[in-house]
Design an enzyme around this catalytic site. Structure first.
Site, PDB file in Angstrom:
ATOM      1  N   TYR A  11       0.821  -1.199  -0.018  1.00 19.29           N
ATOM      2  CA  TYR A  11       0.161  -0.046   0.030  1.00 19.29           C
ATOM      3  C   TYR A  11       0.809   1.353   0.067  1.00 19.29           C
ATOM      4  N   ASP A  31      10.256  -7.302  -2.755  1.00 25.06           N
ATOM      5  CA  ASP A  31       8.943  -7.737  -2.039  1.00 25.06           C
ATOM      6  C   ASP A  31       9.023  -9.364  -2.343  1.00 25.06           C
ATOM      7  N   ASP A  74      12.407 -13.172  -0.172  1.00 29.76           N
ATOM      8  CA  ASP A  74      11.912 -12.966   1.304  1.00 29.76           C
ATOM      9  C   ASP A  74      12.997 -12.446   2.000  1.00 29.76           C
ATOM     10  N   THR A 144       5.727   2.665  14.216  1.00 29.79           N
ATOM     11  CA  THR A 144       4.202   2.951  14.314  1.00 29.79           C
ATOM     12  C   THR A 144       4.138   3.724  15.251  1.00 29.79           C
ATOM     13  N   SER A 179      -0.520  -4.657  20.385  1.00 29.59           N
ATOM     14  CA  SER A 179      -0.927  -6.048  19.596  1.00 29.59           C
ATOM     15  C   SER A 179       0.349  -6.457  19.680  1.00 29.59           C
ATOM     16  N   TYR A 181       1.866  -7.465  16.746  1.00 26.87           N
ATOM     17  CA  TYR A 181       2.302  -6.590  15.882  1.00 26.87           C
ATOM     18  C   TYR A 181       2.884  -5.288  16.135  1.00 26.87           C
ATOM     19  N   HIS A 182       2.159  -4.708  16.956  1.00 27.93           N
ATOM     20  CA  HIS A 182       2.858  -3.252  17.496  1.00 27.93           C
ATOM     21  C   HIS A 182       4.140  -3.659  18.334  1.00 27.93           C
ATOM     22  N   LYS A 185       7.287  -4.357  16.166  1.00 27.55           N
ATOM     23  CA  LYS A 185       7.897  -2.806  15.822  1.00 27.55           C
ATOM     24  C   LYS A 185       8.774  -2.340  17.143  1.00 27.55           C
ATOM     25  N   LEU A 239     -10.113   5.336   8.690  1.00 25.28           N
ATOM     26  CA  LEU A 239     -10.578   6.378   8.040  1.00 25.28           C
ATOM     27  C   LEU A 239     -11.010   5.760   6.596  1.00 25.28           C
ATOM     28  N   ARG A 241     -11.757   2.678   5.935  1.00 19.77           N
ATOM     29  CA  ARG A 241     -13.078   1.847   6.268  1.00 19.77           C
ATOM     30  C   ARG A 241     -14.432   2.761   6.117  1.00 19.77           C
ATOM     31  N   THR A 253     -18.652   1.435  11.703  1.00 25.34           N
ATOM     32  CA  THR A 253     -18.080   0.422  12.749  1.00 25.34           C
ATOM     33  C   THR A 253     -17.241   0.982  13.811  1.00 25.34           C
TER      34      THR A 253
HETATM   35  P1  NAD Z   1       1.687  -3.601   3.169  1.00 22.22           P
HETATM   36  O1  NAD Z   1       1.229  -4.990   3.962  1.00 22.22           O
HETATM   37  O2  NAD Z   1       0.483  -3.178   2.078  1.00 22.22           O
HETATM   38  O3  NAD Z   1       2.895  -3.782   2.564  1.00 22.22           O
HETATM   39  C1  NAD Z   1       3.912  -4.460   3.192  1.00 22.22           C
HETATM   40  C2  NAD Z   1       4.782  -5.105   1.901  1.00 22.22           C
HETATM   41  O4  NAD Z   1       5.763  -5.976   2.534  1.00 22.22           O
HETATM   42  C3  NAD Z   1       3.718  -6.305   1.349  1.00 22.22           C
HETATM   43  O5  NAD Z   1       3.724  -6.205  -0.110  1.00 22.22           O
HETATM   44  C4  NAD Z   1       4.488  -7.488   1.681  1.00 22.22           C
HETATM   45  O6  NAD Z   1       4.342  -8.426   0.463  1.00 22.22           O
HETATM   46  C5  NAD Z   1       5.795  -7.233   1.957  1.00 22.22           C
HETATM   47  N1  NAD Z   1       6.519  -8.284   2.833  1.00 22.22           N
HETATM   48  C6  NAD Z   1       6.085  -8.600   4.003  1.00 22.22           C
HETATM   49  N2  NAD Z   1       7.165  -9.284   4.688  1.00 22.22           N
HETATM   50  C7  NAD Z   1       7.952  -9.662   3.802  1.00 22.22           C
HETATM   51  C8  NAD Z   1       9.245 -10.293   3.714  1.00 22.22           C
HETATM   52  N3  NAD Z   1       9.495 -11.282   4.780  1.00 22.22           N
HETATM   53  N4  NAD Z   1      10.197  -9.999   2.447  1.00 22.22           N
HETATM   54  C9  NAD Z   1       9.621  -9.372   1.647  1.00 22.22           C
HETATM   55  N5  NAD Z   1       8.397  -8.470   1.529  1.00 22.22           N
HETATM   56  C10 NAD Z   1       7.784  -8.876   2.756  1.00 22.22           C
HETATM   57  O7  NAD Z   1       1.680  -2.757   4.248  1.00 22.22           O
HETATM   58  P2  NAD Z   1       1.842  -1.047   4.368  1.00 22.22           P
HETATM   59  O8  NAD Z   1       0.374  -0.361   4.578  1.00 22.22           O
HETATM   60  O9  NAD Z   1       2.267  -0.693   2.868  1.00 22.22           O
HETATM   61  O10 NAD Z   1       2.801  -0.742   5.418  1.00 22.22           O
HETATM   62  C11 NAD Z   1       3.944  -0.693   5.073  1.00 22.22           C
HETATM   63  C12 NAD Z   1       4.791  -0.388   6.315  1.00 22.22           C
HETATM   64  O11 NAD Z   1       4.503   0.882   7.100  1.00 22.22           O
HETATM   65  C13 NAD Z   1       4.667  -1.498   7.429  1.00 22.22           C
HETATM   66  O12 NAD Z   1       5.882  -1.778   8.166  1.00 22.22           O
HETATM   67  C14 NAD Z   1       3.603  -0.992   8.324  1.00 22.22           C
HETATM   68  O13 NAD Z   1       3.979  -1.559   9.645  1.00 22.22           O
HETATM   69  C15 NAD Z   1       4.106   0.528   8.332  1.00 22.22           C
HETATM   70  N6  NAD Z   1       2.842   1.259   8.479  1.00 22.22           N
HETATM   71  C16 NAD Z   1       1.705   1.380   8.098  1.00 22.22           C
HETATM   72  C17 NAD Z   1       0.382   2.161   8.471  1.00 22.22           C
HETATM   73  C18 NAD Z   1      -0.705   2.052   7.571  1.00 22.22           C
HETATM   74  O14 NAD Z   1      -1.552   2.860   7.870  1.00 22.22           O
HETATM   75  N7  NAD Z   1      -0.745   1.346   6.304  1.00 22.22           N
HETATM   76  C19 NAD Z   1       0.892   3.230   9.454  1.00 22.22           C
HETATM   77  C20 NAD Z   1       1.892   2.940  10.173  1.00 22.22           C
HETATM   78  C21 NAD Z   1       2.872   2.254   9.836  1.00 22.22           C
HETATM   79  N1  USQ Z   2     -11.398   1.165  14.737  1.00 22.85           N
HETATM   80  C1  USQ Z   2     -12.477   1.280  14.812  1.00 22.85           C
HETATM   81  N2  USQ Z   2     -13.302   0.848  13.762  1.00 22.85           N
HETATM   82  C2  USQ Z   2     -12.874   0.041  12.879  1.00 22.85           C
HETATM   83  C3  USQ Z   2     -11.601   0.120  12.590  1.00 22.85           C
HETATM   84  C4  USQ Z   2     -10.502   0.673  13.549  1.00 22.85           C
HETATM   85  O1  USQ Z   2     -13.281   2.044  15.805  1.00 22.85           O
HETATM   86  O2  USQ Z   2     -13.694  -0.434  11.928  1.00 22.85           O
HETATM   87  C5  USQ Z   2     -10.300   1.683  15.676  1.00 22.85           C
HETATM   88  C6  USQ Z   2      -9.510   0.707  16.611  1.00 22.85           C
HETATM   89  O3  USQ Z   2     -10.134   0.167  17.332  1.00 22.85           O
HETATM   90  C7  USQ Z   2      -8.267   1.700  16.759  1.00 22.85           C
HETATM   91  C8  USQ Z   2      -8.028   2.806  15.666  1.00 22.85           C
HETATM   92  O4  USQ Z   2      -9.426   2.810  15.160  1.00 22.85           O
HETATM   93  O5  USQ Z   2      -8.402   2.304  18.110  1.00 22.85           O
HETATM   94  C9  USQ Z   2      -7.414   2.525  14.618  1.00 22.85           C
HETATM   95  O6  USQ Z   2      -7.336   1.233  14.076  1.00 22.85           O
HETATM   96  P1  USQ Z   2      -6.658   0.981  12.524  1.00 22.85           P
HETATM   97  O7  USQ Z   2      -7.107  -0.561  12.196  1.00 22.85           O
HETATM   98  O8  USQ Z   2      -7.150   1.795  11.735  1.00 22.85           O
HETATM   99  O9  USQ Z   2      -5.167   1.141  12.807  1.00 22.85           O
HETATM  100  P2  USQ Z   2      -4.060   0.113  13.755  1.00 22.85           P
HETATM  101  O10 USQ Z   2      -4.736  -1.147  14.045  1.00 22.85           O
HETATM  102  O11 USQ Z   2      -3.613   1.023  14.649  1.00 22.85           O
HETATM  103  O12 USQ Z   2      -2.977  -0.176  12.507  1.00 22.85           O
HETATM  104  C10 USQ Z   2      -2.819   0.693  11.511  1.00 22.85           C
HETATM  105  C11 USQ Z   2      -2.056   0.161  10.550  1.00 22.85           C
HETATM  106  C12 USQ Z   2      -0.777  -0.192  11.035  1.00 22.85           C
HETATM  107  C13 USQ Z   2      -0.098   0.804  11.535  1.00 22.85           C
HETATM  108  C14 USQ Z   2      -0.918   1.737  12.792  1.00 22.85           C
HETATM  109  C15 USQ Z   2      -0.390   3.083  13.361  1.00 22.85           C
HETATM  110  O13 USQ Z   2      -2.538  -1.250   9.815  1.00 22.85           O
HETATM  111  O14 USQ Z   2       0.235  -0.927  10.094  1.00 22.85           O
HETATM  112  O15 USQ Z   2       1.185   0.452  12.498  1.00 22.85           O
HETATM  113  O16 USQ Z   2      -2.119   1.936  11.891  1.00 22.85           O
HETATM  114  S1  USQ Z   2      -0.810   3.328  14.833  1.00 22.85           S
HETATM  115  O17 USQ Z   2      -2.342   3.223  14.831  1.00 22.85           O
HETATM  116  O18 USQ Z   2      -0.297   4.652  15.008  1.00 22.85           O
HETATM  117  O19 USQ Z   2      -0.025   2.332  15.458  1.00 22.85           O
END
Ligand code: NAD
Ligand code: USQ
Length: 383
Positions: A11, A31, A74, A144, A179, A181-182, A185, A239, A241, A253
């Site tokens: 993304y 990727d 990978d 994050t 989480s 996931y978090h 990081k 947002l 969603r 939701t």
């Molecule tokens: P995404 O899942 O769309 O993109 C991540 C990409 O990394 C994917 O294309 C996936 O195939 C690749 N990938 C995962 N594991 C891999 C591996 N082992 N080897 C090679 N490729 C691999 O995610 P995104 O939304 O683009 O997010 C990118 C980064 O930004 C993430 O690290 C995420 O934690 C961080 N981030 C995203 C958001 C958000 O709102 N989307 C917010 C804060 C931080």
């Molecule tokens: N939420 C709702 N309704 C929904 C979806 C989410 O109320 O339908 C709430 C969640 O409970 C949460 C907030 O919205 O409190 C954000 O949720 P999210 O799913 O938009 O974001 P999050 O799970 O925090 O993860 C996303 C990305 C992740 C990135 C993170 C930044 O998927 O990769 O690290 O945003 S941050 O939130 O600053 O950690």
């Protein structure tokens, strides 16, 4: 500069690679397509159709005349990582390539272990490749805002001066993420800070907030350059969603009362923040942290904003919160570092929200409604 973008099919990685290439940097993408495999696993997919990475790279060449070398593999395969770093010889590595959905990491033990293994070990392989092949390489790592959680004190940019029992030190800011996931990081951040100390690595950790939007100046140039837009309850972010739910005529939701507050930013600012970090590298031995967000909103505020902007009736539902998070809390984040480097934020406006309505309208037939409501519960392991 020569910039290698890890996770360049994702993304954010794909539009960032385009932006860097457009700004004159020799840019390559790497990727393993794990993200496309999660779609298959979850029976979901991008709301906007996306091309294969090979087609995207070819389309960019046609549109811009620029080559973008493509490496498929990978990060868990250390030999592959070393080979790519030796072959492409990057000045900077931008690292997006991790499993990034909090709900995905909370499905069960297997998904938690996968997420932490993929993220932490992949990042360690990148760190070692840098240290052993060329420690001059600047690592720009996506972290994050969720690493910090929601403490009852101001959130600083990565570091905090602490006075304890009459003595002072500059420490990494304490982390309380929500989480597995978090948490991955947080582990990455600690590993990278250690790499800066022992190897003199230069690193920028970008603690990014929740991203919204789908279009950048470069993706708009050809439909084959589009980036993904997730709507489902696992990968869709709040947002995006809510906008999609409004267009579908579905209730928004809000989890719980919606008092939980998060830092957010526009995808056009994500790509620009990365450019600023790349063009202004950290010093050797420096673990530099920026809080990459532009504004804070509560989830309820986001829902109300979407409801006010949508030209039709919108219902806001409050679901039982499937996550473990504070329902209401203090939230005051310092985020001046990127602005000092020159970031001019796109603040959230009606026009951004309105610009997404037709994109969603055109593709709404692609939504699998079964994936709209949250099914992953944080507490389920206890039951
Ligand atoms: P995404 O899942 O769309 O993109 C991540 C990409 O990394 C994917 O294309 C996936 O195939 C690749 N990938 C995962 N594991 C891999 C591996 N082992 N080897 C090679 N490729 C691999 O995610 P995104 O939304 O683009 O997010 C990118 C980064 O930004 C993430 O690290 C995420 O934690 C961080 N981030 C995203 C958001 C958000 O709102 N989307 C917010 C804060 C931080
Ligand atoms: N939420 C709702 N309704 C929904 C979806 C989410 O109320 O339908 C709430 C969640 O409970 C949460 C907030 O919205 O409190 C954000 O949720 P999210 O799913 O938009 O974001 P999050 O799970 O925090 O993860 C996303 C990305 C992740 C990135 C993170 C930044 O998927 O990769 O690290 O945003 S941050 O939130 O600053 O950690």
């Amino acid at each position: 500069m020569r910039v290698l973008v890890l996770g360049g099919d994702g993304y954010l990685g794909w539009p960032t690679a385009l932006h860097l290439s457009d700004c004159g940097h020799e840019t390559a993408v790497l990727d393993n397509f794990a993200r496309r495999k999660y779609d298959e696993e979850l029976g979901s997919g991008s709301l906007v159709p996306i091309e294969d990475l090979e087609v995207r790279v070819q389309a960019w060449k046609e549109v811009s005349g620029k080559e973008m070398p493509l490496y498929v593999g990978d990060l868990l395969d250390a030999d592959f990582v070393y080979r790519v770093v030796r072959e492409f010889r990057p000045d900077t590595i931008v690292h997006f390539a991790e499993q990034r959905a909090a709900p995905y990491s909370m499905i069960d033990r297997e998904h938690a272990v996968y997420t932490q293994h993929n993220n932490v070990i992949g990042n360690l392989n990148v760190m070692y490749a840098i240290a052993e092949i060329n420690p001059e390489i600047h690592l720009v790592k996506l972290g994050t805002m969720g690493e910090y959680g929601t403490p009852n004190i101001d959130i600083e940019e990565g570091w905090i001066e602490i006075e304890h029992n009459g003595r002072k030190d500059r420490m990494l800011y304490p982390k309380k993420p929500g989480s597995f996931y978090h948490l991955s990081k947080v582990h990455d951040s600690h590993n990278i800070e250690f790499g800066c100390r022992i190897w003199g690595m230069r690193a920028t950790d970008l603690n990014q907030g929740v991203v919204y939007g789908q279009t950048t100046a470069q993706t708009a140039r050809d439909s084959r350059l589009a980036t993904r837009l997730d709507y489902d309850a696992v990968f869709g972010t709040v947002l995006n969603r809510f906008i999609i739910q409004a267009v579908l005529g579905q209730p928004l939701t809000v989890y719980g009362k919606g008092g939980q507050t998060r830092g957010m930013l526009d995808i056009r600012d994500t790509v620009e923040c990365i450019r600023l970090a790349v063009e202004n590298p950290a010093d050797r031995g420096e673990f530099r942290v920026f809080n990459q967000m532009t504004e804070s909103f509560s989830v309820q505020q986001v829902a109300e904003l979407v409801a006010e902007t949508f030209p039709g009736p919108v219902q806001i539902d409050h679901l039982e919160n499937p996550r473990w998070e504070l329902a209401e809390h203090y939230y005051n984040v310092k985020h001046t570092g990127l602005v000092e480097l020159g970031l001019k934020p796109h603040l959230l406006s009606d026009t951004l929200i309105e610009s997404l309505f037709p994109i969603v309208e055109e593709n709404k037939h692609r939504v699998n409604m079964e994936n709209m409501l949250p099914k992953v519960k944080w507490a389920s392991a206890k039951n």
